[in-house]
Design an enzyme around this catalytic site. Structure first.
Site, PDB file in Angstrom:
ATOM      1  N   HIS A 116      -0.441  76.892  14.554  1.00  0.00           N
ATOM      2  CA  HIS A 116      -1.818  77.158  15.044  1.00  0.00           C
ATOM      3  C   HIS A 116      -2.841  75.871  15.038  1.00  0.00           C
ATOM      4  CE1 HIS A 116      -3.487  76.871  10.805  1.00  0.00           C
ATOM      5  NE2 HIS A 116      -2.600  77.839  10.486  1.00  0.00           N
ATOM      6  N   CYS A 169       2.287  77.272   7.205  1.00  0.00           N
ATOM      7  CA  CYS A 169       2.072  77.109   8.578  1.00  0.00           C
ATOM      8  C   CYS A 169       2.275  75.766   9.169  1.00  0.00           C
ATOM      9  CB  CYS A 169       0.904  77.851   9.087  1.00  0.00           C
ATOM     10  SG  CYS A 169       1.012  79.585   8.885  1.00  0.00           S
TER      11      CYS A 169
END
Length: 392
Positions: A312, A331
């Site tokens: 992201h 992430c």
């Protein structure tokens, strides 16, 4: 070859990402002003049940309610009220379809002009003596070469061979496709290697009247198709803090990244893109990190695992983090700006990504992602994959 080393600018103050548990909490998560009914994860919702989205202040910017993982994919028509505080289906709109799965995507702006997002889902009633399979990819979609056809059944399947035999997959050009069971409620299909670009795939679901368990029969007889687009694979090196993006085997960009910190490392292994969100919320309270972070407007979010691993946009880290340090909660972060921009590494990657693209992580201190965590089946060799078929 493109490079992003010169695009980094200073912004923001928070650190936030998900590790290995589900990302989204329910509608009562602390501090979440967006209220959605039915609640996230609700089951057996009736065909005439109320659907409503509200905010106590500010305004709703976008609401989208869609029937998903079904060949009857379609959007529920509705509108935002004049005061911007609520959304409801249009009067006279069709009832919800039984045995369906619906997604709700909401973006709102509060009184201070700050954006916030929520993404939830619910399933509708299935008669007690029937079972269905919610499937991906979507009908008539174009997907990446790593796409895995996946069925999640609403009830345990005892007669696996009969159910697997009733789902026929044909391809043009022809290629062998095999099934693999993950427990009694999930069946995935894939070929030995990534699909060839341009392959046309037809899935014929002939489950109607198939006895999946004693006295429980299938209710689906439908067909869906998808097309395999161009090849794009991305290799994330957690030690080198880079991501190499390849199109049709050719390196097109090396992007600086930040991966999981020492105590919250990123999974190794092959992960397949399953969702794309222009903006979403990431709240540490929903993934076991307490109040460490709550970022309501994470831009350019690409889901890689069911448990909550995303690639992201990140606008809150300092620019020298990307390409030099791992700071996330599991992430993979790419440089972005608040609100998202197509001129950043995250925006560039997001706009060129399809559901079904493969992102592989190497040189992380974590274990290899489980093959049933998202569409992680490429982490099994072909012989082990075929051994999981009920038709072997």
């Amino acid at each position: 070859m493109l490079t992003w080393a010169g695009l980094l600018t200073v912004l923001a103050v928070l650190t936030g990402c998900t590790g290995s548990t589900p990302l989204f909490g329910d509608n009562r998560s602390p501090g979440d002003a967006i209220r959605i009914f039915p609640e996230d994860g609700a089951e057996n919702v009736g065909a005439d049940s109320r659907i409503e989205v509200t905010v106590p202040d500010g305004r709703l910017e976008r609401v989208k309610v869609t029937r998903m993982e079904d060949a009857e994919h379609g959007q529920v028509p509705g509108r935002i009220a004049e005061d911007g505080r609520s959304w409801a289906p249009d009067k006279g709109a069709r009832r919800l379809g039984l045995a369906g799965k619906y997604s709700v995507e909401v973006v709102a702006v509060d009184g201070g002009g700050r954006r916030s997002a929520r993404n939830t889902s619910f399933t509708t009633l299935v008669p007690a003596d029937r079972f269905i399979g919610y499937f991906k990819p979507e009908n008539r979609s174009t997907v990446g070469t790593g796409m895995i056809v996946s069925f999640d059944f609403n009830r345990p399947v005892r007669n696996r061979a009969a159910v697997e035999k009733a789902i026929r997959i044909t391809t043009d050009p022809a290629v062998e496709v095999a099934g693999h069971w993950f427990g009694d409620e999930r069946l995935d299909f894939r070929p030995a290697r990534y699909w060839e670009p341009g392959t046309e795939v037809t899935v014929d679901v002939g489950l109607r009247d198939v006895e999946g368990a004693p006295g429980v029969y299938g209710s689906q007889r439908k067909k869906f198709t998808f097309r395999v687009g161009r090849s794009q694979t991305s290799l994330v090196d957690a030690r080198a803090h880079t991501m190499q993006v390849r199109r049709d085997g050719e390196l097109v960009s090396t992007v600086p990244i930040t991966a999981g910190a020492a105590k919250t490392t990123t999974y190794n292994g092959k992960m397949v893109v399953s969702e794309l969100h222009e903006v979403t919320r990431m709240d540490g309270r929903t993934v076991g990190f307490g109040g460490e972070y709550d970022i309501k407007d994470v831009p350019h979010a690409v889901r890689l695992t069911k448990s909550g691993t995303f690639l992201h946009g990140n606008y809150w880290e300092s620019p020298d983090t990307f390409g030099s340090d791992n700071t996330s909660h599991g992430c993979i972060g790419l440089r972005d700006v608040k609100g998202g921009s197509s001129d950043t590494p995250a925006g560039w990657f997001f706009e060129r990504t399809l559901v079904g693209d493969v992102v592989e992580v190497v040189n992380s201190a974590d274990k290899t992602v489980a093959p049933d965590n998202g569409l992680g089946g490429w982490n099994l060799g072909w012989s082990r994959w075929k051994a999981g078929s009920a038709l072997r």
